[in-house]
Enzyme design. Structure first.
Site, PDB file in Angstrom:
ATOM      1  CG  ASP A 453      -2.596  -5.346  -4.559  1.00  0.00           C
ATOM      2  OD1 ASP A 453      -3.426  -4.436  -4.353  1.00  0.00           O
ATOM      3  OD2 ASP A 453      -2.203  -6.099  -3.665  1.00  0.00           O
ATOM      4  CB  ILE A 454      -6.358  -6.829  -8.908  1.00  0.00           C
ATOM      5  CG1 ILE A 454      -5.626  -6.372 -10.186  1.00  0.00           C
ATOM      6  CG2 ILE A 454      -7.841  -7.009  -9.164  1.00  0.00           C
ATOM      7  CD1 ILE A 454      -5.624  -7.406 -11.274  1.00  0.00           C
ATOM      8  CD  GLU A 496      -2.611 -10.331  -6.033  1.00  0.00           C
ATOM      9  OE1 GLU A 496      -2.875 -10.288  -4.826  1.00  0.00           O
ATOM     10  OE2 GLU A 496      -1.969 -11.291  -6.557  1.00  0.00           O
TER      11      GLU A 496
END
Length: 578
Positions: A453-454, A496
């Site tokens: 994930d970001i 995300e």
């Protein structure tokens, strides 16, 4: 397609089908004919190899006579040896010529036979060149043994030919087996006589080993005799075979064995305190008396080969007859097919074409009825209108079905695709992942999952707005998709969070792929709609499952734990399952 073309197509298909069936039948008959022809040629090779074995056995007699004579040997004995060798060379060349005409030439086996023959002859010549007192029984036995070894080599040279003839003509298998038994019988009869070469040449008594060998050879000869006389097919009842076997019994197993017994008796009658013996014959005289008694054995072989060739010729003629009959039958079937097609065209298709033209004219508004279908004018009109209505309804239904299929496909694509990034969503990824997991179980391979994930994505939404966050998600999906190869699955797992499932690979390969993705994301500048350049990073968790009990949920859980460690250890890094 017009009716004339349809009829032509159907006629062509029928012709192809009939030609295919007939062609297959003809091909089978042709293969059988070829197999019969090749089997006949192979049978001739078998006969030639047996003649070579015969000449090799015959050559042992003059060889033994020369080795048992003085130095130098008598000219008559030397001449008989040269004649025997020339006869052997002649049949060996004939076998080579027959083999060269075939598709398979066992050159290495014939070369081995020729080499062994040259060595055996050289050994005989070397012993004959020595004084009789220098020739030891061991040397004489070794020379005889070398001559023994030549016959199996001659028979083994055409083993494939023997197998081919037996496959082509299964009925003659037992006949060929008996013919080979006759060759072995002649060989063992020769070995029985050759066992006496050393005692006769050195005027020594038979040793215990030689006496045991004589008993063994007698037992083997009797065994082969009983196998040949055993009645197991119709060929055994042939008059010429029975006559040859009877002559073999009287000439060899009676007269020939008496000669052997004479030598044994002379060996046992000598003084016990001396090995010297006085025999009433030397090796040459023994060969002159003993060798003719083995001739009926070859007559048995020739009778069996003649019977095998007779049956093979009959089978070959039958195969040729069946091939000819199949060709005639195929031609007759094709002629009948053409005749039937002509009848159908004249009696069925042509009237139907005239009726079709009348229907077309009615559909075009031409109500002038043909004279031949004037009584069907109203009915044909009703049928045409019904067909037109049915055609319109069918076209409408088809259009609706196509529209329905298009909508279903569109709904399916929307159900499996993430609306924002255009990649697979979580549900579609679960389906694809379970399918790939089953494949990994079947192939006993490892399956990896990369979950990432970001980093600090919430701050991107807070600082730059949700539109900027959407742009980041879209760009990250594009970067990862361009980095992945064909066969590697990418999906948005939620928010995300993204998930990647590589092709079947181990933990190290999956970790290397995750590192490439991390670097690609880190090095990719993201330009927002307002021109601001934003750089983001991502944290990765890698997990691998293997074995029959691997589950997708457990794999996700392990990858999620690895992702948690990556975040807790500073983000923008790759962590693998422990």
């Amino acid at each position: 397609m017009r009716l004339t073309r349809l009829f032509t197509l159907i006629s062509a298909i029928l012709a192809l089908l009939v030609c295919g069936v007939q062609g297959r039948s003809l091909w089978a008959e042709w293969r059988q004919y070829q197999a019969a022809e090749q089997g006949l040629q192979a049978l001739q090779l078998v006969s030639a190899s047996m003649r070579v074995a015969e000449k090799l056995s015959v050559e042992r007699g003059p060889s033994n006579a020369v080795m048992g004579d003085g130095h130098p040997a008598a000219p008559a004995k030397q001449e008989r040896l040269r004649t025997a060798r020339n006869d052997t060379n002649a049949v060996l060349r004939q076998l080579q010529q027959q083999l060269s005409h075939g598709n398979t030439v066992p050159a290495h086996q014939l070369a081995g036979l020729e080499l062994a023959l040259r060595e055996a002859r050289r050994n005989v010549d070397q012993l004959a060149a020595q004084p009789p007192s220098s020739r030891t029984p061991a040397q004489l036995d070794a020379a005889v043994e070398r001559m023994y070894a030549l016959v199996p080599l001659a028979l083994d040279a055409v083993t494939e030919a023997t197998r081919a003839s037996e496959q082509a003509y299964p009925r003659i298998t037992r006949v060929l087996v008996k013919a080979r038994l006759a060759v072995e019988l002649r060989e063992y009869a020769g070995r029985l006589g050759s066992t006496l070469t050393a005692p006769l040449a050195t005027a020594q008594a038979l040793g215990s080993a030689q006496q045991q060998r004589l008993q063994f050879l007698r037992g083997r000869l009797e065994q082969l005799r009983q196998l040949i006389k055993m009645a197991n097919n119709d060929a055994d009842q042939a008059v010429h075979i029975q006559a040859a076997v009877a002559r073999m019994d009287s000439d060899y197993f009676e007269a020939g064995q008496r000669i052997i017994s004479e030598v044994e008796q002379a060996s046992s009658n000598g003084p016990r305190d001396s090995m010297a013996r006085h025999y009433s014959m030397d090796t040459a005289q023994f060969a002159q008396r003993y060798v003719p008694t083995m001739t009926p054995i070859l007559a048995v072989r020739d009778a069996l080969l003649q019977e095998a060739e007779h049956q093979a010729q009959a089978e070959f003629a039958r195969a040729r007859h069946e091939l000819s009959w199949a060709m005639l039958n195929g031609a007759a079937i094709l002629l009948v097919l053409v005749t039937l097609l002509v009848i159908v065209r004249v009696r069925v298709v042509a009237p139907l074409l005239r009726a079709t033209r009348a229907v077309v004219r009615l559909g075009n508004g031409d109500y002038t009825p043909p004279s031949r279908i004037s009584r069907r004018r109203d009915e044909i009109g009703d049928m045409l209108r019904a067909l037109a209505t049915l055609r319109e309804n069918s076209m409408e239904r088809q259009r609706l079905e196509q529209e329905r299929a298009r909508l279903i496909e569109e709904l399916k694509i929307r159900a499996d695709t993430d609306y924002l990034t255009g990649i697979l969503n979580r549900r579609a990824f679960a389906t694809a992942g379970n399918l790939r997991l089953r494949g990994a179980r079947e192939k006993d391979e490892s399956l990896a999952v990369i979950l990432f994930d970001i980093d600090h994505f919430k701050s991107v939404n807070d600082c730059y707005g949700h539109d900027a966050g959407d742009q980041v998600l879209i760009r990250i999906a594009e970067v990862v998709r361009s980095t992945l190869r064909d066969g590697e699955i990418l999906a948005r797992y939620g928010g995300e969070e993204f998930v990647v499932m590589p092709s079947f690979c181990g933990l190290e390969a999956a970790r290397a792929l995750a590192e490439r993705l991390r670097v690609a994301i880190e090095q990719e500048p993201l330009t927002l709609s307002d021109g601001y350049i934003l750089r983001v990073t991502a944290s990765f968790g890698v997990a691998v499952a293997h074995g029959p009990h691997a589950a997708l949920d457990d794999l996700f859980h392990s990858a999620d734990l690895a992702l948690y460690r990556a975040k807790s250890q500073g983000r923008n890094r790759v962590e693998a399952q422990l």
